[in-house]
Design an enzyme around this catalytic site. Sequence first.
Site, mmCIF file in Angstrom:
data_model
loop_
_atom_site.group_PDB
_atom_site.id
_atom_site.type_symbol
_atom_site.label_atom_id
_atom_site.label_comp_id
_atom_site.label_asym_id
_atom_site.label_seq_id
_atom_site.Cartn_x
_atom_site.Cartn_y
_atom_site.Cartn_z
ATOM 1 C CD GLU A 122 -3.044 -1.187 0.200
ATOM 2 O OE1 GLU A 122 -3.113 -0.041 -0.731
ATOM 3 O OE2 GLU A 122 -3.720 -1.826 0.072
ATOM 4 N NE ARG A 142 -3.484 2.777 -0.761
ATOM 5 C CZ ARG A 142 -4.972 2.794 -0.395
ATOM 6 N NH1 ARG A 142 -5.801 3.740 -0.014
ATOM 7 N NH2 ARG A 142 -5.551 1.441 -0.349
ATOM 8 C CG ASP A 187 -6.154 -7.049 -7.394
ATOM 9 O OD1 ASP A 187 -5.026 -7.499 -7.116
ATOM 10 O OD2 ASP A 187 -6.948 -6.325 -7.322
ATOM 11 C CD GLU A 201 -10.574 -1.236 -8.619
ATOM 12 O OE1 GLU A 201 -11.936 -0.850 -8.138
ATOM 13 O OE2 GLU A 201 -9.655 -1.156 -7.965
HETATM 14 C C1 DMJ Z 1 -6.433 0.760 -4.930
HETATM 15 O O1 DMJ Z 1 -5.357 0.865 -3.909
HETATM 16 C C2 DMJ Z 1 -5.387 0.028 -6.056
HETATM 17 O O2 DMJ Z 1 -6.217 0.421 -7.310
HETATM 18 C C3 DMJ Z 1 -5.204 -1.397 -5.897
HETATM 19 O O3 DMJ Z 1 -4.811 -1.818 -7.002
HETATM 20 C C4 DMJ Z 1 -6.604 -2.158 -5.499
HETATM 21 N N1 DMJ Z 1 -7.169 -1.508 -4.483
HETATM 22 C C5 DMJ Z 1 -7.426 0.081 -4.398
HETATM 23 C C6 DMJ Z 1 -8.612 0.538 -5.211
HETATM 24 O O4 DMJ Z 1 -9.664 -0.280 -5.191
#
Ligand code: DMJ
Length: 560
Positions: free
Chosen positions: A191, A195, A324, A459
């Site tokens: 994270e 981010r 994912d 998404e």
């Molecule tokens: C975000 O932090 C990123 O897109 C991550 O890949 C998946 N989760 C969240 C948004 O849904």
Amino acid sequence: GRSSWEPRTGSRNSSLNQFLKIYHNHCVFYMFVFSAVVERRGIMLPPSRRDFVSLTVSESGSYTNSKQWRRQSCWRKWKQLSRLQRSLILFTLMLLLLFLVFLFLSAESRLEAVREAFRHAWKGYKNFAWGHDELKPISKSYGEWFGLGLTLIDALDTMWILGLKEEFAEARQWVAKELSFDKNVDVNLFESTIRILGSLLSTYHLTGDSLFLEKAKDIGSRLMPAFNTASKIPYSDVNIGKGTAHPPQWTSDSSVAEVTSIQLEFRELSRLTGDPKYKLAVMEVMKQVHKLDGKQDGLVPMFINTNNGLFTHQGMYTLGARADSYYEYLLKQWIQGGKTEKEFLDDYLQAVEGVKKNLLKKSTPSGLAFVGELSHGHFSPKMDHLVCFLPGTLALGAHYGLPADHMELAKQLMETCYQMYAQMETGLSPEIAHFNMHEGSTQDVDVKIADRHNLLRPETVESLFYLYRFTKDKKYQQWGWEILQNFNKYTRVPTGGYTSINNVRDPASPNPRDKMESFFLGETLKYFYLLFSEDPNLISLDKYVFNTEAHPLPIWPQSE
Ligand code: DMJ
């Protein structure tokens, strides 16, 4: 010659005549343009209209070099047209102009709506959560996760792209004066990489401001202890003050998506600093995962053990949570590196085939294509909203020359992700949808009570952006516009900010959760803006690749 359609004089026609005269007198300019086009292209009017005037242009070179002659010739031809003909031409040109103005204004007003939404979200953050991780807009307070001003950092490049200069300047000031990573806090490696490191690198590239590069180096080096494991598969958590790392309390596993979706950022950090240690650490992870047993047709399990480096919880395959962005980063690393690292491409192509073979099905009654999950050979028609990154990624691959059927699949899945919004009473998607596959079912999507929340996730908007960039099909913008309006209707908090909600099926009581995730500003609003922009050079997809938190990083020049 005069046309027989020329208006006759007489009281009934006099006002029309008047109108045509005024119209004509005011628009001579357009006539020149039109005549020039006609002349240059050698257009010939149909025979029925040529009884009295011909616009055919001689090919002979006797006058082609004389601009003046040409202008006079245009003027003469224009004068030879009947008043009705001239008026029709001018009227058509005016309509065309009005249409172009309309298109420009509607695109501009959607962009302004996104800027307005951002300012509203920012107002809440500024008033009640400034310098903290997340806004709690209902209680007018804040939540802390890492204690690093997460929302502010995640939103930096969004402000830059939206042209919000004042907001950007005050945020930069905070980064310069207040942001310190020298803190005794545990952060999640994935994270904070996507981010914080991702946004700092991206903002550095967009602005050229070295402050952001210095901060990126600082957080990047503080995250490195995570890789000190027996297997070199990193731990999920790092204390950035103490330089220690550990897995979560209940397990020694890390999730596969987390350890394979930090590569774009660390590779870029090595390129910028000239220090290979960041790239080497993350490439080691990819090398190991590339070779591991336990995949099914290129699909990976969801967990990996940090002691022995093997997959755990084998037999479960999903494109949703915990797997994912593994798939997303296979393609994007290949793009980032200038399409030279063939193993990424091979693994990506194999995985797409694996999705088609094992996870792709159609719903009843509408036949929507969806991506479900596999658990020890048993198929479950469950699709996380997170999977909606996939249409965009497939479209990006097709743009880079991968098989055309990837684009076809992207379009089908895009429709499904849109339906996950459109079929809900609020027009907002649930976190998880279950698709019906049995004959006689009357609706495609079912939602379990526990899955009815919406976290303002990006998404679907992200994929709409890619699909619009590559196809220019306006329906994708229209779908995005509907979604933005529904966010405004059901998640906007009047005193500032937007909130996650608990129930997308109850418009009368969506039940706010009192939390604005940082990715709403970092990703969702950025992708809305890029979706509504008509400018393909606003973060060109031939120059940048977005990390999984929507932070654009440069595609490396071929020589590197
Ligand atoms: C975000 O932090 C990123 O897109 C991550 O890949 C998946 N989760 C969240 C948004 O849904």
